[in-house]
Design a protein around this motif. Structure first.
Motif, PDB file in Angstrom:
ATOM      1  N   TRP A  21       0.827  -1.287  -0.347  1.00  0.00           N
ATOM      2  CA  TRP A  21       0.148  -0.028  -0.232  1.00  0.00           C
ATOM      3  C   TRP A  21       0.906   1.517   0.111  1.00  0.00           C
ATOM      4  O   TRP A  21       1.818   1.450   0.611  1.00  0.00           O
ATOM      5  CB  TRP A  21      -0.872   0.067   1.564  1.00  0.00           C
ATOM      6  CG  TRP A  21      -1.958  -0.979   1.227  1.00  0.00           C
ATOM      7  CD1 TRP A  21      -2.211  -2.325   0.533  1.00  0.00           C
ATOM      8  CD2 TRP A  21      -2.655  -0.626   2.207  1.00  0.00           C
ATOM      9  NE1 TRP A  21      -3.327  -2.440   1.076  1.00  0.00           N
ATOM     10  CE2 TRP A  21      -3.258  -2.163   2.493  1.00  0.00           C
ATOM     11  CE3 TRP A  21      -3.150   0.157   3.149  1.00  0.00           C
ATOM     12  CZ2 TRP A  21      -4.804  -2.569   3.097  1.00  0.00           C
ATOM     13  CZ3 TRP A  21      -4.522  -0.640   4.610  1.00  0.00           C
ATOM     14  CH2 TRP A  21      -5.141  -1.760   4.184  1.00  0.00           C
ATOM     15  N   THR A  22       0.562   2.053  -0.566  1.00  0.00           N
ATOM     16  CA  THR A  22       1.209   3.867  -0.592  1.00  0.00           C
ATOM     17  C   THR A  22       0.350   4.478   0.147  1.00  0.00           C
ATOM     18  O   THR A  22      -0.380   4.091   0.716  1.00  0.00           O
ATOM     19  CB  THR A  22       0.881   4.055  -1.627  1.00  0.00           C
ATOM     20  OG1 THR A  22      -0.420   4.565  -2.023  1.00  0.00           O
ATOM     21  CG2 THR A  22       1.591   3.247  -3.198  1.00  0.00           C
ATOM     22  N   ASP A  23       1.028   5.576   0.815  1.00  0.00           N
ATOM     23  CA  ASP A  23      -0.059   6.209   1.649  1.00  0.00           C
ATOM     24  C   ASP A  23      -1.108   6.686   1.227  1.00  0.00           C
ATOM     25  O   ASP A  23      -1.805   6.609   2.196  1.00  0.00           O
ATOM     26  CB  ASP A  23       0.925   7.923   1.849  1.00  0.00           C
ATOM     27  CG  ASP A  23       2.526   7.162   2.719  1.00  0.00           C
ATOM     28  OD1 ASP A  23       2.500   6.715   3.544  1.00  0.00           O
ATOM     29  OD2 ASP A  23       3.531   8.669   2.612  1.00  0.00           O
ATOM     30  N   GLU A  24      -1.233   7.098  -0.115  1.00  0.00           N
ATOM     31  CA  GLU A  24      -2.357   7.420  -0.523  1.00  0.00           C
ATOM     32  C   GLU A  24      -3.740   6.247  -0.466  1.00  0.00           C
ATOM     33  O   GLU A  24      -4.379   5.953  -0.143  1.00  0.00           O
ATOM     34  CB  GLU A  24      -2.729   7.490  -2.732  1.00  0.00           C
ATOM     35  CG  GLU A  24      -3.651   8.102  -2.865  1.00  0.00           C
ATOM     36  CD  GLU A  24      -4.525   9.130  -2.770  1.00  0.00           C
ATOM     37  OE1 GLU A  24      -5.342   9.352  -2.299  1.00  0.00           O
ATOM     38  OE2 GLU A  24      -3.195  10.344  -1.894  1.00  0.00           O
ATOM     39  N   GLY A  25      -2.917   4.910  -0.423  1.00  0.00           N
ATOM     40  CA  GLY A  25      -3.659   3.565  -0.428  1.00  0.00           C
ATOM     41  C   GLY A  25      -4.340   3.356   1.124  1.00  0.00           C
ATOM     42  O   GLY A  25      -5.324   3.364   1.575  1.00  0.00           O
TER      43      GLY A  25
END
Length: 82
Positions: free
Chosen positions: A70-74
């Motif tokens: 996961w990214t921070d956006e995710g």
């Protein structure tokens, strides 16, 4: 258009949001092996996940290891939709 310009994606539909949530949960559980490319591509396009490829040098673990995370956006997406 400048080649560095990133186009904004349209917002996901309700069905697409639900599918993305399910796919993000698969990734969190480490079960992404069965995730079809077309659905993974949606997560990548919306910057919800990233593919990381690490190279391990030497010893019995030598080689490479690719993972989806996961990214921070995710993480923000999952908090907003929970």
């Amino acid at each position: 258009m400048d080649s560095t310009t990133i186009r904004e994606l349209p917002a996901m539909t309700t069905d697409a949001t639900e599918q993305a949530q399910e796919d993000m949960a698969l990734i969190a559980r480490g079960e992404e092996i069965d995730l079809p490319w077309r659905r993974l591509r949606v997560l990548l396009d919306h910057r919800l996940v990233e593919i990381t490829s690490r190279v391990l040098l030497g010893g019995p673990l030598a080689g490479s290891h690719t993972s989806i995370s996961w990214t921070d956006e995710g993480m923000r997406f999952m908090r907003q939709t929970s």
